[in-house]
Motif scaffolding. Structure first.
Motif, PDB file in Angstrom:
ATOM      1  N   MET A  82       0.827  -1.202   0.000  1.00 33.47           N
ATOM      2  CA  MET A  82       0.000   0.000   0.000  1.00 33.47           C
ATOM      3  C   MET A  82       0.867   1.261   0.000  1.00 33.47           C
ATOM      4  O   MET A  82       0.604   2.208  -0.727  1.00 33.47           O
ATOM      5  CB  MET A  82      -0.897  -0.005   1.237  1.00 33.47           C
ATOM      6  N   ILE A  83       1.906   1.266   0.851  1.00 35.28           N
ATOM      7  CA  ILE A  83       2.800   2.427   0.956  1.00 35.28           C
ATOM      8  C   ILE A  83       4.240   1.966   0.789  1.00 35.28           C
ATOM      9  O   ILE A  83       4.631   0.935   1.332  1.00 35.28           O
ATOM     10  CB  ILE A  83       2.627   3.137   2.313  1.00 35.28           C
ATOM     11  N   GLN A  84       4.996   2.741   0.049  1.00 36.37           N
ATOM     12  CA  GLN A  84       6.407   2.400  -0.166  1.00 36.37           C
ATOM     13  C   GLN A  84       7.283   3.648  -0.028  1.00 36.37           C
ATOM     14  O   GLN A  84       7.045   4.659  -0.691  1.00 36.37           O
ATOM     15  CB  GLN A  84       6.603   1.785  -1.546  1.00 36.37           C
ATOM     16  N   PHE A  85       8.264   3.557   0.848  1.00 35.83           N
ATOM     17  CA  PHE A  85       9.326   4.557   0.930  1.00 35.83           C
ATOM     18  C   PHE A  85      10.491   3.997   0.118  1.00 35.83           C
ATOM     19  O   PHE A  85      11.065   2.969   0.471  1.00 35.83           O
ATOM     20  CB  PHE A  85       9.750   4.792   2.379  1.00 35.83           C
ATOM     21  N   ASP A  86      10.823   4.685  -0.952  1.00 33.01           N
ATOM     22  CA  ASP A  86      11.798   4.171  -1.915  1.00 33.01           C
ATOM     23  C   ASP A  86      13.082   4.999  -1.872  1.00 33.01           C
ATOM     24  O   ASP A  86      13.158   6.074  -2.451  1.00 33.01           O
ATOM     25  CB  ASP A  86      11.178   4.203  -3.315  1.00 33.01           C
ATOM     26  N   ASN A  87      14.078   4.507  -1.113  1.00 31.63           N
ATOM     27  CA  ASN A  87      15.396   5.144  -1.063  1.00 31.63           C
ATOM     28  C   ASN A  87      15.300   6.626  -0.677  1.00 31.63           C
ATOM     29  O   ASN A  87      15.878   7.499  -1.320  1.00 31.63           O
ATOM     30  CB  ASN A  87      16.096   5.013  -2.406  1.00 31.63           C
ATOM     31  N   ILE A  88      14.590   6.879   0.421  1.00 33.53           N
ATOM     32  CA  ILE A  88      14.308   8.241   0.857  1.00 33.53           C
ATOM     33  C   ILE A  88      15.475   8.828   1.658  1.00 33.53           C
ATOM     34  O   ILE A  88      16.003   8.193   2.574  1.00 33.53           O
ATOM     35  CB  ILE A  88      13.037   8.269   1.740  1.00 33.53           C
ATOM     36  N   SER A  89      15.839  10.055   1.306  1.00 33.83           N
ATOM     37  CA  SER A  89      16.747  10.857   2.132  1.00 33.83           C
ATOM     38  C   SER A  89      16.125  12.228   2.326  1.00 33.83           C
ATOM     39  O   SER A  89      15.472  12.764   1.423  1.00 33.83           O
ATOM     40  CB  SER A  89      18.119  11.008   1.479  1.00 33.83           C
TER      41      SER A  89
ATOM     42  N   ILE B 280       4.768  -0.777   3.583  1.00 35.27           N
ATOM     43  CA  ILE B 280       3.697  -0.960   4.555  1.00 35.27           C
ATOM     44  C   ILE B 280       2.522  -1.618   3.845  1.00 35.27           C
ATOM     45  O   ILE B 280       2.013  -1.099   2.852  1.00 35.27           O
ATOM     46  CB  ILE B 280       3.263   0.390   5.153  1.00 35.27           C
ATOM     47  N   LYS B 281       2.108  -2.761   4.362  1.00 40.25           N
ATOM     48  CA  LYS B 281       1.000  -3.500   3.758  1.00 40.25           C
ATOM     49  C   LYS B 281      -0.331  -3.043   4.347  1.00 40.25           C
ATOM     50  O   LYS B 281      -0.378  -2.492   5.452  1.00 40.25           O
ATOM     51  CB  LYS B 281       1.186  -4.999   4.006  1.00 40.25           C
ATOM     52  N   PRO B 282      -1.441  -3.277   3.634  1.00 43.03           N
ATOM     53  CA  PRO B 282      -2.758  -2.964   4.195  1.00 43.03           C
ATOM     54  C   PRO B 282      -2.973  -3.688   5.523  1.00 43.03           C
ATOM     55  O   PRO B 282      -2.543  -4.835   5.698  1.00 43.03           O
ATOM     56  CB  PRO B 282      -3.728  -3.487   3.128  1.00 43.03           C
ATOM     57  N   LYS B 283      -3.566  -2.991   6.484  1.00 43.00           N
ATOM     58  CA  LYS B 283      -3.956  -3.541   7.790  1.00 43.00           C
ATOM     59  C   LYS B 283      -2.782  -3.894   8.695  1.00 43.00           C
ATOM     60  O   LYS B 283      -2.966  -4.525   9.724  1.00 43.00           O
ATOM     61  CB  LYS B 283      -4.869  -4.772   7.604  1.00 43.00           C
ATOM     62  N   GLU B 284      -1.567  -3.466   8.339  1.00 42.61           N
ATOM     63  CA  GLU B 284      -0.420  -3.681   9.226  1.00 42.61           C
ATOM     64  C   GLU B 284      -0.462  -2.719  10.407  1.00 42.61           C
ATOM     65  O   GLU B 284      -1.021  -1.625  10.316  1.00 42.61           O
ATOM     66  CB  GLU B 284       0.896  -3.455   8.472  1.00 42.61           C
ATOM     67  N   PHE B 285       0.161  -3.135  11.505  1.00 45.41           N
ATOM     68  CA  PHE B 285       0.395  -2.253  12.646  1.00 45.41           C
ATOM     69  C   PHE B 285       1.906  -2.173  12.828  1.00 45.41           C
ATOM     70  O   PHE B 285       2.554  -3.177  13.104  1.00 45.41           O
ATOM     71  CB  PHE B 285      -0.267  -2.805  13.919  1.00 45.41           C
ATOM     72  N   ILE B 286       2.452  -0.978  12.664  1.00 50.08           N
ATOM     73  CA  ILE B 286       3.903  -0.802  12.717  1.00 50.08           C
ATOM     74  C   ILE B 286       4.254   0.273  13.739  1.00 50.08           C
ATOM     75  O   ILE B 286       3.678   1.366  13.725  1.00 50.08           O
ATOM     76  CB  ILE B 286       4.472  -0.391  11.347  1.00 50.08           C
TER      77      ILE B 286
ATOM     78  N   ILE C 291      -8.762  -0.045  16.299  1.00 53.35           N
ATOM     79  CA  ILE C 291      -8.854   0.541  14.958  1.00 53.35           C
ATOM     80  C   ILE C 291      -8.154  -0.340  13.937  1.00 53.35           C
ATOM     81  O   ILE C 291      -8.636  -0.546  12.819  1.00 53.35           O
ATOM     82  CB  ILE C 291      -8.248   1.966  14.970  1.00 53.35           C
ATOM     83  N   ASN C 292      -7.009  -0.885  14.314  1.00 54.17           N
ATOM     84  CA  ASN C 292      -6.283  -1.805  13.443  1.00 54.17           C
ATOM     85  C   ASN C 292      -7.093  -3.077  13.190  1.00 54.17           C
ATOM     86  O   ASN C 292      -7.152  -3.585  12.056  1.00 54.17           O
ATOM     87  CB  ASN C 292      -4.938  -2.132  14.072  1.00 54.17           C
ATOM     88  N   GLN C 293      -7.747  -3.570  14.215  1.00 57.80           N
ATOM     89  CA  GLN C 293      -8.515  -4.811  14.087  1.00 57.80           C
ATOM     90  C   GLN C 293      -9.727  -4.662  13.180  1.00 57.80           C
ATOM     91  O   GLN C 293     -10.172  -5.646  12.580  1.00 57.80           O
ATOM     92  CB  GLN C 293      -8.943  -5.293  15.483  1.00 57.80           C
ATOM     93  N   ILE C 294     -10.259  -3.438  13.063  1.00 61.59           N
ATOM     94  CA  ILE C 294     -11.415  -3.253  12.177  1.00 61.59           C
ATOM     95  C   ILE C 294     -10.991  -2.910  10.745  1.00 61.59           C
ATOM     96  O   ILE C 294     -11.836  -2.624   9.908  1.00 61.59           O
ATOM     97  CB  ILE C 294     -12.397  -2.194  12.715  1.00 61.59           C
ATOM     98  N   GLY C 295      -9.673  -2.946  10.487  1.00 58.44           N
ATOM     99  CA  GLY C 295      -9.236  -2.896   9.093  1.00 58.44           C
ATOM    100  C   GLY C 295      -8.341  -1.754   8.669  1.00 58.44           C
ATOM    101  O   GLY C 295      -7.995  -1.646   7.488  1.00 58.44           O
ATOM    102  N   HIS C 296      -7.948  -0.893   9.609  1.00 57.73           N
ATOM    103  CA  HIS C 296      -7.080   0.224   9.259  1.00 57.73           C
ATOM    104  C   HIS C 296      -5.629  -0.110   9.602  1.00 57.73           C
ATOM    105  O   HIS C 296      -5.342  -0.628  10.681  1.00 57.73           O
ATOM    106  CB  HIS C 296      -7.477   1.490  10.031  1.00 57.73           C
ATOM    107  N   ALA C 297      -4.717   0.204   8.696  1.00 57.33           N
ATOM    108  CA  ALA C 297      -3.300   0.111   9.030  1.00 57.33           C
ATOM    109  C   ALA C 297      -2.977   1.209  10.040  1.00 57.33           C
ATOM    110  O   ALA C 297      -3.629   2.252  10.067  1.00 57.33           O
ATOM    111  CB  ALA C 297      -2.435   0.261   7.787  1.00 57.33           C
ATOM    112  N   VAL C 298      -1.965   0.959  10.881  1.00 59.56           N
ATOM    113  CA  VAL C 298      -1.537   1.946  11.877  1.00 59.56           C
ATOM    114  C   VAL C 298      -0.021   2.087  11.802  1.00 59.56           C
ATOM    115  O   VAL C 298       0.709   1.088  11.833  1.00 59.56           O
ATOM    116  CB  VAL C 298      -1.955   1.542  13.312  1.00 59.56           C
TER     117      VAL C 298
END
Length: 226
Positions: free
Chosen positions: A1-8, A25-31, A183-190
């Protein structure tokens, strides 16, 4: 879903906030993103929210480079990212109900839908009895719950929380953490930036550790090891 690609991200006077950071970051992940003060946690989140631009690299949201989007396209992406901050950012002249209703209005909900939806969100964060209160009449924990409720009202795909418990006492801290888990359990990534060891260790979720602007660890069931 989200990608940080070689960020500076390099600020004036060659102050390096992030250096060659890549992660997905994948959908519904908690990081949890952890690191000492100045490690780059807040900068990472600001890049995703397009509040800062990278010096190098790309931030992709569903294959869209968020820093190349403008106007309505950028607004649509930002609406899919709910933001929660340490200092709440509530509108002081509006009640709890009105602060949350405004988020629904931005989504284009009708007045009838707002009347039905706001109480449901207030119920989720256990604040239904505070609907008519103004922010100045709330405790810090209650203000943060309103901020979470407002973020949920946007129906985001990810909640980005930057030190959301930094100004809270022990009990309110865990109320907010438990709400983030719900919130994560109902389907939102955090994506949670925090320096709180106990929170990170109790969650037993993916942990990304930053040091001097670089990722030094990325563990699936990680711990706070600094």
């Amino acid at each position: 879903m989200i990608q940080f690609d070689n960020i500076s991200k390099i600020y004036p006077r060659n102050s390096i906030a992030l250096k060659n950071v890549s992660l997905r970051i994948k959908p519904k992940e908690f990081i949890s993103v952890v690191g000492r003060s100045g490690a780059g946690k807040s900068t990472l989140l600001k890049l995703l929210l397009a509040e800062e631009k990278p010096t190098e690299g790309r931030v992709l949201f569903k294959n869209h480079d968020v820093h190349k989007l403008k106007g309505k396209e950028l607004l649509l992406v930002r609406r899919k990212i709910g933001a929660v901050f340490q200092d709440f950012k509530l509108l002081p002249t509006k009640t709890v109900y009105e602060n949350i209703a405004l988020a629904f209005e931005v989504k284009g909900r009708t007045n009838q839908e707002i009347k039905e939806d706001v109480p449901q969100v207030l119920e989720l964060v256990n604040l239904r009895d505070k609907a008519d209160n103004f922010p100045a009449e709330l405790s810090g924990g209650e203000k943060q719950k309103v901020t979470l409720a407002r973020a949920i009202a946007q129906q985001p795909e990810i909640i980005v929380a930057d030190e959301p418990t930094g100004n809270l006492d022990f009990i309110n801290t865990w109320d907010i953490v438990n709400l983030l888990v719900k919130i994560n359990q109902i389907g939102h990534a955090v994506l949670l930036a925090t320096h709180d060891r106990e929170i990170v260790n109790a969650l037993n979720k993916r942990v990304i550790t930053l040091e001097k602007g670089q990722i030094i660890k990325d563990e699936k069931n990680g711990k706070y090891t600094l």
